[in-house]
Design a protein around this motif. Structure first.
Motif, PDB file in Angstrom:
ATOM      1  N   LYS A  28      38.168  45.385  41.071  1.00  0.00           N
ATOM      2  CA  LYS A  28      38.361  44.702  42.347  1.00  0.00           C
ATOM      3  C   LYS A  28      39.402  45.471  43.154  1.00  0.00           C
ATOM      4  O   LYS A  28      40.354  45.996  42.597  1.00  0.00           O
ATOM      5  CB  LYS A  28      38.837  43.270  42.119  1.00  0.00           C
ATOM      6  CG  LYS A  28      37.800  42.415  41.413  1.00  0.00           C
ATOM      7  CD  LYS A  28      38.411  41.141  40.897  1.00  0.00           C
ATOM      8  CE  LYS A  28      37.453  40.381  40.034  1.00  0.00           C
ATOM      9  NZ  LYS A  28      37.174  41.009  38.762  1.00  0.00           N
TER      10      LYS A  28
ATOM     11  N   CYS B 151      34.796  39.487  48.428  1.00  0.00           N
ATOM     12  CA  CYS B 151      35.327  38.353  47.672  1.00  0.00           C
ATOM     13  C   CYS B 151      36.764  38.095  48.115  1.00  0.00           C
ATOM     14  O   CYS B 151      37.333  38.861  48.881  1.00  0.00           O
ATOM     15  CB  CYS B 151      35.267  38.631  46.171  1.00  0.00           C
ATOM     16  SG  CYS B 151      36.282  40.033  45.656  1.00  0.00           S
TER      17      CYS B 151
ATOM     18  N   GLU C 291      39.789  37.476  41.113  1.00  0.00           N
ATOM     19  CA  GLU C 291      38.984  36.809  42.131  1.00  0.00           C
ATOM     20  C   GLU C 291      39.259  35.312  42.119  1.00  0.00           C
ATOM     21  O   GLU C 291      39.413  34.701  41.057  1.00  0.00           O
ATOM     22  CB  GLU C 291      37.496  37.072  41.874  1.00  0.00           C
ATOM     23  CG  GLU C 291      36.596  36.585  42.973  1.00  0.00           C
ATOM     24  CD  GLU C 291      35.149  37.001  42.771  1.00  0.00           C
ATOM     25  OE1 GLU C 291      34.320  36.541  43.559  1.00  0.00           O
ATOM     26  OE2 GLU C 291      34.864  37.756  41.833  1.00  0.00           O
TER      27      GLU C 291
ATOM     28  N   THR D 132      38.379  31.376  44.245  1.00  0.00           N
ATOM     29  CA  THR D 132      37.523  30.619  45.144  1.00  0.00           C
ATOM     30  C   THR D 132      38.419  29.771  46.014  1.00  0.00           C
ATOM     31  O   THR D 132      39.558  29.485  45.664  1.00  0.00           O
ATOM     32  CB  THR D 132      36.564  29.711  44.359  1.00  0.00           C
ATOM     33  OG1 THR D 132      37.330  28.826  43.547  1.00  0.00           O
ATOM     34  CG2 THR D 132      35.618  30.515  43.499  1.00  0.00           C
TER      35      THR D 132
END
Length: 182
Positions: A46, A78, A94, A96
């Motif tokens: 990432k 993301c 990552e 949300t």
């Protein structure tokens, strides 16, 4: 104090970081970044920079970055967070949460080495509220001090109760007698 987060060592943070495929909500008090993640099988790379994901695809997977397209993407946009922002310690994971503002670097076309923008998070809103409360307290203190100064300025001191008793040179110079009528 209850409710405060517990500080962890770097090793503890690395051990408990979200694993590939885990759904992790955005952590308060950490900045959330718009980033990119590699879509290759079992790859957890990432980054916040389009050039870094392109270089990763070429070196780690021996795939031309130019073959990235909407029909068969090699990476995807993301939201990322990290515990550390200093060089050598950055380890994105990552998260949300609320959608981050995109600056168009997710596609990989005409992208430079410029990092993706930081989004406004709950932590930022909390910090702004705390700053506003602090400034309100400081302003109230300044008003109180000014009121005290104004109140002291209205008090007329008697010449005999003044500093002349404590500072003999004023008597010697004769200033109190000269200034008494003013």
């Amino acid at each position: 104090m209850p409710g405060l987060p517990v500080l962890r060592t770097v090793e503890e943070l690395k051990q408990s970081r979200p694993q590939l495929g885990d759904s992790c909500p955005a952590l308060p008090y950490l900045a959330t970044y718009q980033g990119l993640r590699c879509l290759q099988v079992q790859c957890g790379f990432k980054t916040r920079q389009a050039t870094a994901i392109q270089k990763h695809i070429v070196t780690a997977h021996q795939i031309k970055a130019a073959s990235h397209c909407a029909r068969q993407p090699l990476w995807q946009a993301c939201q990322l967070q990290t515990y550390f922002t200093s060089g050598g310690r950055i380890d994105y994971f990552e998260v949300t949460g609320p959608a981050a503002a995109s600056d168009g670097q997710g596609s990989g076309s005409n992208s430079g080495s410029r990092p993706l923008t930081t989004t406004t998070t709950t932590a930022t809103a909390t910090a702004i509220t705390a700053q506003q409360a602090l400034f309100a307290i400081i302003e109230q203190d300044a008003r109180t001090i000014q009121q005290n100064i104004d109140r002291e300025a209205t008090v007329i001191q008697d010449l005999n109760a003044s500093r002349t008793e404590r500072v003999p040179w004023l008597e010697k110079t004769g200033f109190p007698a000269y200034l008494a009528g003013l």
